[in-house]
Design an enzyme around this catalytic site. Structure first.
Site, short mmCIF file in Angstrom:
data_model
loop_
_atom_site.label_atom_id
_atom_site.label_comp_id
_atom_site.label_asym_id
_atom_site.label_seq_id
_atom_site.Cartn_x
_atom_site.Cartn_y
_atom_site.Cartn_z
N LYS A 108 0.63 -0.83 0.15
CA LYS A 108 0.14 0.35 -0.40
C LYS A 108 0.75 1.08 0.24
O LYS A 108 0.92 1.46 0.90
CB LYS A 108 -0.68 0.14 1.40
CG LYS A 108 -2.41 0.62 1.26
CD LYS A 108 -2.04 2.00 0.84
CE LYS A 108 -1.88 2.99 1.60
NZ LYS A 108 -1.90 4.66 2.06
N GLU A 158 9.84 1.15 10.23
CA GLU A 158 10.89 2.23 10.73
C GLU A 158 9.85 3.89 10.84
O GLU A 158 9.59 3.94 9.66
CB GLU A 158 11.80 2.22 9.17
CG GLU A 158 12.88 3.16 8.95
CD GLU A 158 14.04 3.37 8.36
OE1 GLU A 158 14.43 4.27 7.94
OE2 GLU A 158 14.13 1.49 7.45
N CYS A 182 13.43 10.69 7.39
CA CYS A 182 14.25 10.41 8.38
C CYS A 182 15.39 10.97 8.95
O CYS A 182 15.13 9.81 10.05
CB CYS A 182 13.07 8.70 8.13
SG CYS A 182 13.95 7.34 7.56
N GLU A 228 9.39 16.04 15.03
CA GLU A 228 9.92 16.10 13.66
C GLU A 228 10.12 16.68 12.59
O GLU A 228 8.40 16.24 13.00
CB GLU A 228 10.27 14.29 13.55
CG GLU A 228 10.72 14.42 12.02
CD GLU A 228 10.67 13.01 11.92
OE1 GLU A 228 11.40 12.08 10.70
OE2 GLU A 228 9.59 12.38 11.71
#
Length: 498
Positions: A186, A262, A296, A394
């Site tokens: 997906k 992750e 990331c 973040e």
């Protein structure tokens, strides 16, 4: 804009994509239109799949796994198909990069380099498929022999993000396939094209039907249903830590499926006074600006030794001010567009929060107006306190915060002052100092006097709230297996009942 940039541009005609189940293309009843974040024109129309479509995809993957058309092949045959895929990717590199740029907004030079890495992933996985093995125990006594078998975990659900649509896909799919598993993917709703293009490539390479399936749509509908599906044996998710938590809850509430996660990062780059400051400044600017900071493993916290901090900040500013922000189809562009409207707003909001909380902007801090698309200048904040939003959250954009330290212990403490542990980098000419930092800083990926280096031989993954498990390399293939202990009696049984 040079001649190359003028040649590459949206055609003005959107490309329709179906979705891929059991070796066949299907048409969506509803479609989602995707605008190029760089050019403000519709470039693709992607199907909004339903839960019924997902169920069909999982059923196809289950059939393909159970009937052994893939897991039952000799590793040499699986390896050959993965190598053929790598060859086909080489032939279609430019076309895949073109669609990656259209949907994502990243520079074309970066997109092509990422596909080169994807080719390496398939080549690496092809070798790993032939090396995957178990173990034996010949030490259990004269009458007992032990074996440890590695078996594919089964049907894998794979949810990929919009920041590296093709590269993250290829850091997982070839290793999943090398293990003998089947997969339902997906992709992110806004960057589905290249995931769908891989279906044709894998089919041409000889992958049996049902082994690779793609369903498209939103995370709230199709993605959530995939995480909860009782016939999915493992889920690999790459994205935010918040959504990662929801994957854990969904697994617990369904079939306790295995998870590979992750997740987020707030990654430190530690610069000592004895390092090559010019090299380190270039790495700092690259580390926060690569993929417009939508990465990331972006090094978003600069931790620099006090004695050289003023000088080093000036070096970084000089580098960041030279970064070329522009049309991603221009090969000289280094920073392209912000991929989504929501992310663009998020980054700009964090920049304003940083100012409001008392941090000082040394460069950037503003939108870049190119007449179309959404662009943000690389931004450097100083006077940042550890409790500020820009220091803890973040941001997922080209926004860098500077901290200062006096001792090695203070540098390590600052580096670890985060809930995340995805990546880190240290710069020093003292190998003893470098190794001390490497050992003490909590991060799954570490770079010494370099940044974002490596290849598919090395595992990917994080510590703490940056995730579970590892992708890529032999570790990445083993991640998609389960271990079975086998005991073989070589003699006559000693009867328990006389």
């Amino acid at each position: 804009m040079n001649k190359m940039a003028q040649k590459l541009a949206p055609s003005g005609v959107a490309r329709d994509f179906g979705f891929f189940i059991d070796g066949e293309w299907r048409h969506g009843r509803e479609m989602f239109e995707r605008k190029s974040p760089s050019h403000d024109v519709i470039v693709t129309r992607i199907a909004r799949c339903t839960e019924d479509d997902l169920n069909d995809a999982v059923a196809a993957a289950r059939r393909a796994f159970e009937n052994g058309t893939w897991a039952g092949l000799a590793s040499s045959e699986r390896s050959a198909i993965l190598l053929k895929t790598a060859e086909l990717l080489k032939q279609r590199r430019d076309d895949i990069a073109f669609w990656e740029v259209l949907e994502n907004g990243k520079p074309i030079s970066q997109a092509k380099a990422e596909i080169d890495n994807c080719i390496s992933c398939f080549e690496m996985a092809a070798g790993a498929a032939r090396l995957l093995h178990g173990d034996s125990f010949n030490n259990l006594g004269e009458s007992l022999f032990g074996m440890v078998l590695r078996e594919p975990v089964g049907v894998v659900g794979l949810i990929t993000p919009w920041n590296f649509p093709f590269m993250i896909l290829c850091e997982r799919v070839p290793f999943i396939l090398a293990s003998g598993c089947t997969v339902v993917v997906k992709p992110a709703e806004v960057t589905s094209a290249t995931t769908l293009m891989l279906a044709d490539i894998l089919t041409e390479a000889g992958l049996p039907k049902g082994v690779y399936n793609v369903v498209t749509g939103t995370g709230k509908s199709v993605g959530q249903a995939l995480t909860q599906h009782p016939d999915v044996d493992m889920l690999s998710f790459t994205g935010s830590t918040g959504v990662g938590r929801s994957c854990i809850h969904a697994s617990a509430d369904s079939n306790l499926k295995k998870l590979g996660l992750e997740l987020g990062g707030k990654n430190p780059i530690v610069v000592f006074a004895d390092s090559d400051l010019e090299d380190a400044a270039d790495a700092v600017a690259f580390g926060i600006s690569f993929n417009t900071g939508q990465c990331c493993v972006s090094s978003s916290r600069l931790i620099v030794e006090e004695s050289v901090a003023d000088k080093f900040e000036k070096l970084v500013v000089a580098k960041m001010e030279k970064i070329r922000v522009g049309d991603p189809f221009d090969p000289e562009t280094q920073i392209g567009a912000i991929t989504t409207d929501a992310q663009n707003k998020t980054i700009l909001d964090y920049i304003e929060k940083g100012k409001a909380e008392g941090a000082r902007v040394l460069c950037g801090g503003n939108k870049v107006d190119l007449g179309r698309g959404q662009y943000i200048a690389p931004t450097l904040f100083t006077n940042v306190k550890p409790d500020m939003s820009i220091a803890t959250d973040e941001i997922f954009g080209p926004v860098l915060s500077v901290f200062r330290f006096s001792t090695l212990e203070e540098a390590i403490s600052l580096a670890n002052d985060t809930v995340y542990g995805l990546a880190a980098s240290v710069w020093t000419k003292d190998i003893s100092k470098a190794l001390k930092v490497t050992r003490k800083v909590q991060a799954g990926r570490f770079w010494v006097n370099t940044i974002m280096a490596g290849g598919p031989e090395m595992p990917l993954g994080g510590f703490k709230q940056s995730g579970w498990g590892r992708e890529a390399g032999m570790y990445g293939v083993e991640e998609y297996t389960q271990i079975k202990s086998v005991h073989v009696d070589l003699g006559k049984r000693t009867h328990w009942i006389a």
